[in-house]
Structures are given as structure tokens and as C-alpha cells.
Design an enzyme around this catalytic site. Structure first.
Site, PDB file in Angstrom:
ATOM      1  N   ALA A   1     -16.393 -18.675  -8.377  1.00  0.00           N
ATOM      2  CA  ALA A   1     -16.094 -19.746  -7.410  1.00  0.00           C
ATOM      3  C   ALA A   1     -14.648 -20.206  -7.582  1.00  0.00           C
ATOM      4  O   ALA A   1     -14.092 -20.158  -8.681  1.00  0.00           O
ATOM      5  CB  ALA A   1     -17.050 -20.899  -7.629  1.00  0.00           C
ATOM      6  N   GLY A   2     -14.043 -20.643  -6.504  1.00  0.00           N
ATOM      7  CA  GLY A   2     -12.649 -21.093  -6.557  1.00  0.00           C
ATOM      8  C   GLY A   2     -12.223 -21.646  -5.215  1.00  0.00           C
ATOM      9  O   GLY A   2     -13.062 -22.115  -4.441  1.00  0.00           O
TER      10      GLY A   2
ATOM     11  N   GLY B   1      -8.108 -15.845   0.320  1.00  0.00           N
ATOM     12  CA  GLY B   1      -6.908 -15.682   1.155  1.00  0.00           C
ATOM     13  C   GLY B   1      -6.409 -14.265   1.014  1.00  0.00           C
ATOM     14  O   GLY B   1      -7.195 -13.342   0.817  1.00  0.00           O
TER      15      GLY B   1
ATOM     16  N   THR C   1      -1.112  -4.361   9.570  1.00  0.00           N
ATOM     17  CA  THR C   1      -1.999  -4.619  10.719  1.00  0.00           C
ATOM     18  C   THR C   1      -2.454  -6.082  10.660  1.00  0.00           C
ATOM     19  O   THR C   1      -3.636  -6.356  10.468  1.00  0.00           O
ATOM     20  CB  THR C   1      -3.224  -3.668  10.709  1.00  0.00           C
ATOM     21  OG1 THR C   1      -3.845  -3.736   9.406  1.00  0.00           O
ATOM     22  CG2 THR C   1      -2.845  -2.246  11.004  1.00  0.00           C
TER      23      THR C   1
ATOM     24  N   CYS D   1      -5.705  -9.398   3.353  1.00  0.00           N
ATOM     25  CA  CYS D   1      -6.793  -8.562   3.888  1.00  0.00           C
ATOM     26  C   CYS D   1      -8.017  -9.339   4.377  1.00  0.00           C
ATOM     27  O   CYS D   1      -8.356  -9.260   5.551  1.00  0.00           O
ATOM     28  CB  CYS D   1      -7.205  -7.542   2.836  1.00  0.00           C
ATOM     29  SG  CYS D   1      -5.895  -6.358   2.490  1.00  0.00           S
TER      30      CYS D   1
ATOM     31  N   VAL E   1       0.826  -1.212   0.000  1.00  0.00           N
ATOM     32  CA  VAL E   1       0.000   0.000   0.000  1.00  0.00           C
ATOM     33  C   VAL E   1       0.860   1.261   0.000  1.00  0.00           C
ATOM     34  O   VAL E   1       0.663   2.158  -0.822  1.00  0.00           O
ATOM     35  CB  VAL E   1      -0.961  -0.021   1.219  1.00  0.00           C
ATOM     36  CG1 VAL E   1      -1.578   1.345   1.466  1.00  0.00           C
ATOM     37  CG2 VAL E   1      -2.057  -1.051   0.985  1.00  0.00           C
TER      38      VAL E   1
HETATM   39  N1  LIG Z   1      -2.015  -5.334   0.555  1.00  0.00           N
HETATM   40  C1  LIG Z   1      -3.197  -4.921   0.150  1.00  0.00           C
HETATM   41  O1  LIG Z   1      -3.707  -5.322  -0.892  1.00  0.00           O
HETATM   42  C2  LIG Z   1      -3.971  -3.912   0.979  1.00  0.00           C
HETATM   43  C3  LIG Z   1      -5.065  -3.246   0.417  1.00  0.00           C
HETATM   44  C4  LIG Z   1      -5.746  -2.317   1.187  1.00  0.00           C
HETATM   45  C5  LIG Z   1      -5.368  -2.065   2.489  1.00  0.00           C
HETATM   46  N2  LIG Z   1      -4.319  -2.737   3.024  1.00  0.00           N
HETATM   47  C6  LIG Z   1      -3.911  -2.424   4.414  1.00  0.00           C
HETATM   48  O2  LIG Z   1      -2.773  -1.568   4.350  1.00  0.00           O
HETATM   49  C7  LIG Z   1      -1.884  -1.849   5.427  1.00  0.00           C
HETATM   50  C8  LIG Z   1      -0.512  -2.185   4.878  1.00  0.00           C
HETATM   51  O3  LIG Z   1      -0.612  -3.365   4.134  1.00  0.00           O
HETATM   52  P1  LIG Z   1       0.572  -3.867   3.185  1.00  0.00           P
HETATM   53  O4  LIG Z   1       0.072  -5.069   2.490  1.00  0.00           O
HETATM   54  O5  LIG Z   1       1.067  -2.701   2.399  1.00  0.00           O
HETATM   55  O6  LIG Z   1       1.652  -4.267   4.300  1.00  0.00           O
HETATM   56  P2  LIG Z   1       3.189  -4.692   4.070  1.00  0.00           P
HETATM   57  O7  LIG Z   1       3.475  -5.673   5.119  1.00  0.00           O
HETATM   58  O8  LIG Z   1       3.420  -5.016   2.642  1.00  0.00           O
HETATM   59  O9  LIG Z   1       3.997  -3.331   4.356  1.00  0.00           O
HETATM   60  C9  LIG Z   1       4.144  -2.764   5.619  1.00  0.00           C
HETATM   61  C10 LIG Z   1       5.508  -2.071   5.670  1.00  0.00           C
HETATM   62  O10 LIG Z   1       5.581  -1.322   6.863  1.00  0.00           O
HETATM   63  C11 LIG Z   1       6.934  -1.365   7.309  1.00  0.00           C
HETATM   64  N3  LIG Z   1       7.006  -0.963   8.722  1.00  0.00           N
HETATM   65  C12 LIG Z   1       6.582  -1.648   9.814  1.00  0.00           C
HETATM   66  N4  LIG Z   1       6.864  -0.958  10.948  1.00  0.00           N
HETATM   67  C13 LIG Z   1       7.480   0.187  10.553  1.00  0.00           C
HETATM   68  C14 LIG Z   1       8.023   1.300  11.247  1.00  0.00           C
HETATM   69  N5  LIG Z   1       7.999   1.380  12.579  1.00  0.00           N
HETATM   70  N6  LIG Z   1       8.581   2.297  10.527  1.00  0.00           N
HETATM   71  C15 LIG Z   1       8.636   2.224   9.181  1.00  0.00           C
HETATM   72  N7  LIG Z   1       8.133   1.186   8.456  1.00  0.00           N
HETATM   73  C16 LIG Z   1       7.579   0.195   9.144  1.00  0.00           C
HETATM   74  C17 LIG Z   1       7.352  -2.796   7.049  1.00  0.00           C
HETATM   75  O11 LIG Z   1       8.747  -2.940   7.027  1.00  0.00           O
HETATM   76  C18 LIG Z   1       6.695  -3.038   5.684  1.00  0.00           C
HETATM   77  O12 LIG Z   1       7.578  -2.712   4.624  1.00  0.00           O
HETATM   78  C19 LIG Z   1      -2.533  -2.972   6.230  1.00  0.00           C
HETATM   79  O13 LIG Z   1      -3.285  -2.410   7.268  1.00  0.00           O
HETATM   80  C20 LIG Z   1      -3.464  -3.621   5.224  1.00  0.00           C
HETATM   81  O14 LIG Z   1      -4.574  -4.248   5.832  1.00  0.00           O
HETATM   82  C21 LIG Z   1      -3.596  -3.640   2.293  1.00  0.00           C
END
Ligand SMILES: NC(=O)c1ccc[n+]([C@@H]2O[C@H](COP(=O)([O-])OP(=O)(O)OC[C@H]3O[C@@H](n4cnc5c(N)ncnc54)[C@H](O)[C@@H]3O)[C@@H](O)[C@H]2O)c1
Length: 434
Positions: free
Chosen positions: A255-256, A260, A86, A263, A11
Site C-alpha cells: 500500500a502507498g 503513477g 505512446t 505506464c 525502453v
Molecule cells: N518506461 C517504461 O517503464 C516502459 C515499460 C514498458 C513499456 N513502455 C512503453 O514503451 C514506449 C516508450 O516508453 P519510454 O518510457 O521509453 O518513452 P520515452 O518518452 O522515454 O522515449 C521515447 C523516445 O522516442 C523519441 N522519439 C519520438 N519520436 C521520434 C521519432 N520520430 N524518431 C526518433 N525518435 C523519436 C523521443 O525523443 C524519446 O527519446 C511507450 O509505449 C511505453 O508505454 C515503457
């Protein structure tokens, strides 16, 4: 505008790059030094179509920068986006907010002038209230504002989703911050995205309810697929037939395997905890989680049946192991249950994924990664099509396998049943009779 994205993952990196491409100055912060050093060298830490070109272009233009120095990035920026993970807590349904609170404590030490702090991470309702309390311990109320701006992008389509989202949701209890953020999104709104302004708690809730509803749609059609298999009906006809009703809509009705990814599993579980905290029973979402957990067991039972209950020493090929196509994300992929189960029962697994080797299977001696579809499929007793990458859709099984004994279990229905059967292979799919 001057922004910083804290957390340069799926993100933070995608939204940071896209904001910089829209003309803003963006600093992407991460505590992972290797990730930041690689990004500076143009090495992209994730697989996401179109991302590399956009990173290189904006880094070269100096609108995009990467750092591990959060303090400096916060001081230089007006808008601070929190994009850290998260995940679920270990052995618990609860969202682990330790990354969020740790970042918030750091930010509070670096506020030198008015800052808008925006949670893009998915956080349970009332998290914004706690963030505000933490910062108020150090900084007066007139020096900051806490806003919720949940992200709805999908991995594999992330850039397109960011630039052309269905909607942008801003949850703020402060009008000034709201109009600044609306201004930031103006180029995206002008392309047709709907802008919704609401209070902070509602924005936090919208994200969880949205993911829970989509997970419900997938689980619903997966259960209907089970019924179709027994009634000689093609589930795809049902998806089209109901999806044409505008009240239902055709998306997320394929369907699948079990859903996973990073999120849906964690967010459906976390909203249950929120409901518990507020003494409310979300029985539909509880059933969705239960049904989704059972789905993987059901598919494994079918694998057993296909192999006449003899898994030991059978060569099983997995095509695709990530949770869906066009991403390298393994989080909560159903392959993480299926492959270990089959390996423990003595199968020899060969997998091929376009995004390469997966360390998640490293501990299994009988799980091997192949470098090509040809190598993975060769001499298999069973080929399981786990994701629907385009590379798999054009497979010519007749050329790949000289043994008609190879069975195919297509978990994404990418092939026509009659076509594959006419080639002489035993073919099984989802929501269609065998
Ligand atoms: N991945 C998706 O498709 C998606 C879509 C919508 C929302 N989200 C939400 O967005 C959020 C992030 O998801 P993601 O998939 O990008 O996570 P991710 O695990 O890919 O990235 C998180 C990043 O944060 C960094 N980080 C952690 N603690 C830190 C700190 N103290 N200082 C600096 N960097 C730090 C980690 O090193 C990591 O690179 C989550 O809450 C997720 O639910 C994700």
C-alpha cells in the site's frame, strides 16, 4: 544480428544497450539531437542503475551506436524496433499514436530489403494492423513483417528485468519472423525466461491487460489500507497473509500513494477506449482509475488533518518526488498533484530527490529544491516520505530535527511506527492506525 531501436528513451535505450551487450550490432535512433550527441559523449539522459557502465562498454566496443539518421539506420538493420512514446492524448483517455505513425511512415521510405518491424512501444490492439496498412501503401507484403513484442521492464530495475524477464511475448502472424526473433532472445531464454509465441493482436492486448491487472492489485491493497487504518490492523500483515497464497502472490501488494508513472495511468485509460470501440464495458478497470484518482485527494485530506487544517505558511518537506524510487521519471507522479495543491494553499515546500531538481515545480515560488536530506528536513512542520529510496530508510530524525514538533507522514511505510514514535515524533503512515 543487426538491429535498430527507434526512440532512445527508457525502453529503447535500455533494450538497445542490452541487445548490444548480448553481441548484436545496435543503432539507437532518436530525433532529439541533444540526447544523441550526449550519448555519444557518454552522457546518459535518464537515471537507471547500471545503465551508464553498459552504454560506455558497448559504445567503446562499437557494437552500439547512436544517430538521428533514421533512414540510414533502417537501411543498415534487419530488425527495426519501434520504441517511441505512446502517452495519453491531451484531455483524453486515448493513446496518442502520432509518434508511432510518424516513425512508420519514415521507415516505409527506407525499406531496401526484407525487414522485421517490431513494436516494443505499448500500442492498443489493432495498431499492428494499421502499421501494416501504412507500409503496404509503399512496400510489397513479401518485403516486411510487422511483429508485436511488448516490453515489461520496470524503471529502476530495467537492466535486470530485460536480461532476466519472467517472459518474452512475441505476437506475429508470420513463422519466419517469429523464429528470427526467438533466436535474438535465445541467450535470455537460456537463462530461464519463458517464451510465448502468439498472434499480433494477443501480444498487444497482453501488455494492456498485464498493466491493468497490476494497477488493480495496487489499488485493491490501497483501499484495504484505508480500512486497516480504521480497524487498528497493519496492512502489511494483510499483504503477507494474502500474498502467501500462490493464487494471489505477494508482489504489487504494497500500500502507498496512488500509482503513477509512464505506464499504468495511460494504459488503464487506453484499454477503456479499446473496450469502448469494441462495445465492451470494463467496469473493474473503470473503478480502479476512479479509486486511484481519489487516493491522492484522500492523502491530501489526511495532510490537512495532520496539520490541523492549517496549511498556510507551514513548512512541508517532500522526500522523493518521482513516481517511485530508483528512477528520475516524473510522469504521472502523485507529487504533481500533491505539491501544487499544498503550494496553492500557502505551504512552503522543500523537496529533496536523489535525482535532483524538477522543472515541473519551477512555476511555484514557494516550492524549493534542496540539495540534501538535511536541508530539506530542517525546520519542517511536516516531512512527507513520498518514495522509498534507500537514502531515506537510514534517516536519523533525532539528529536531523531538533524540533519534536516535526510530524512525519510516511507514504511508503519505511519506518517502524513504534521506533519513530519512541523518538518523540508524531508519525503517520499508510494502512496502520496512528
Ligand atoms: N518506461 C517504461 O517503464 C516502459 C515499460 C514498458 C513499456 N513502455 C512503453 O514503451 C514506449 C516508450 O516508453 P519510454 O518510457 O521509453 O518513452 P520515452 O518518452 O522515454 O522515449 C521515447 C523516445 O522516442 C523519441 N522519439 C519520438 N519520436 C521520434 C521519432 N520520430 N524518431 C526518433 N525518435 C523519436 C523521443 O525523443 C524519446 O527519446 C511507450 O509505449 C511505453 O508505454 C515503457
Amino acid at each position: 544480428m543487426k538491429l535498430c531501436m527507434i526512440g532512445t528513451g527508457y525502453v529503447g535505450l535500455v533494450s538497445g544497450v542490452c541487445f548490444s551487450d548480448l553481441g548484436n550490432n545496435v543503432i539507437c535512433v532518436d530525433k532529439d539531437e541533444k540526447k544523441i550527441n550526449n550519448l555519444k559523449k557518454g552522457i546518459i539522459p535518464i537515471y537507471e542503475p547500471g545503465l551508464e557502465e553498459l552504454v560506455l562498454k558497448n559504445y567503446k566496443n562499437k557494437r552500439l551506436n547512436f544517430t538521428t539518421n533514421l533512414d540510414n539506420a533502417v537501411k543498415k538493420s534487419d530488425l527495426i524496433f519501434i520504441c517511441v512514446g505512446t502517452p495519453s492524448k491531451k484531455n483524453s483517455n486515448q493513446a496518442d499514436l502520432s509518434q508511432i505513425y510518424s516513425v512508420v511512415r519514415e521507415i516505409s521510405k527506407s525499406i531496401n530489403k526484407f525487414k522485421i518491424i517490431i513494436t516494443k512501444s505499448t500500442v492498443p490492439v489493432t495498431t499492428g494492423d494499421y502499421i501494416e496498412k501504412i507500409i503496404l501503401k509503399k512496400i510489397p507484403r513479401n518485403k516486411f513483417s510487422i511483429v508485436s513484442n511488448p516490453e515489461f521492464l520496470r524503471e529502476g530495475e530495467a537492466i535486470r528485468d530485460f536480461i532476466y524477464p519472467d517472459r518474452i511475448v512475441i505476437g506475429s502472424n508470420d513463422k519466419k519472423s517469429n523464429s528470427i526473433i526467438k533466436n535474438l532472445y535465445a541467450p535470455i531464454i537460456s537463462k530461464g525466461a519463458k517464451y510465448m509465441s502468439t498472434n499480433r493482436r494477443s501480444a498487444e492486448m497482453i501488455k494492456y491487460v498485464s498493466n491493468s491487472f497490476l494497477a488493480t492489485k495496487i489499488t485493491f491493497i490501497n483501499e484495504i489500507a484505508n480500512l486497516c487504518e480504521k480497524t487498528d490492523i497493519n496492512v502489511e500483515d494483510i499483504s503477507i497473509g494474502i500474498g502467501l497464497d500462490k493464487r494471489i502472490g505477494g508482489r504489487f501488494l504494497r500500500a502507498g500513494p496512488a500509482y503513477g508513472g509512464s505506464c499504468f495511468p495511460k494504459d488503464t485509460k487506453a484499454i477503456l477506449l479499446t473496450a469502448k470501440k469494441f462495445k465492451t464495458n470494463l467496469s473493474v478497470i473503470k473503478s480502479v482509475i476512479k479509486s486511484n484518482n481519489e487516493r491522492t485527494k484522500l492523502l491530501l485530506k489526511k495532510v490537512n488533518q495532520i496539520l490541523n487544517n492549517k496549511i498556510k505558511n507551514k513548512k512541508i518537506c517532500f522526500l522523493g518526488v518521482t513516481f517511485k524510487a530508483n528512477t528520475d521519471d516524473m510522469r504521472d507522479s502523485s507529487s504533481l498533484i500533491m505539491i501544487p495543491y499544498l503550494a496553492k494553499h500557502g505551504a512552503i515546500i522543500n523537496y529533496y530527490d536523489p535525482t535532483g531538481y524538477k522543472q515541473e515545480f519551477k512555476k511555484f515560488k514557494n516550492v524549493l529544491c534542496s540539495n540534501s536530506i538535511v536541508d530539506a528536513v530542517k525546520a519542517s512542520d511536516l516531512v512527507i516520505i513520498h518514495t522509498d529510496w534507500n537514502d531515506f530508510k537510514s534517516i536519523n530524525f533525532k539528529k536531523l530535527s531538533n524540533s519534536k514538533k516535526t510530524k512525519i507522514y510516511d507514504l511508503r511505510n519505511i519506518f517502524s511506527k513504534n521506533k519513530i514514535k519512541s523518538l518523540g515524533f508524531k508519525y503517520f503512515s499508510i494502512g496502520r492506525s496512528d
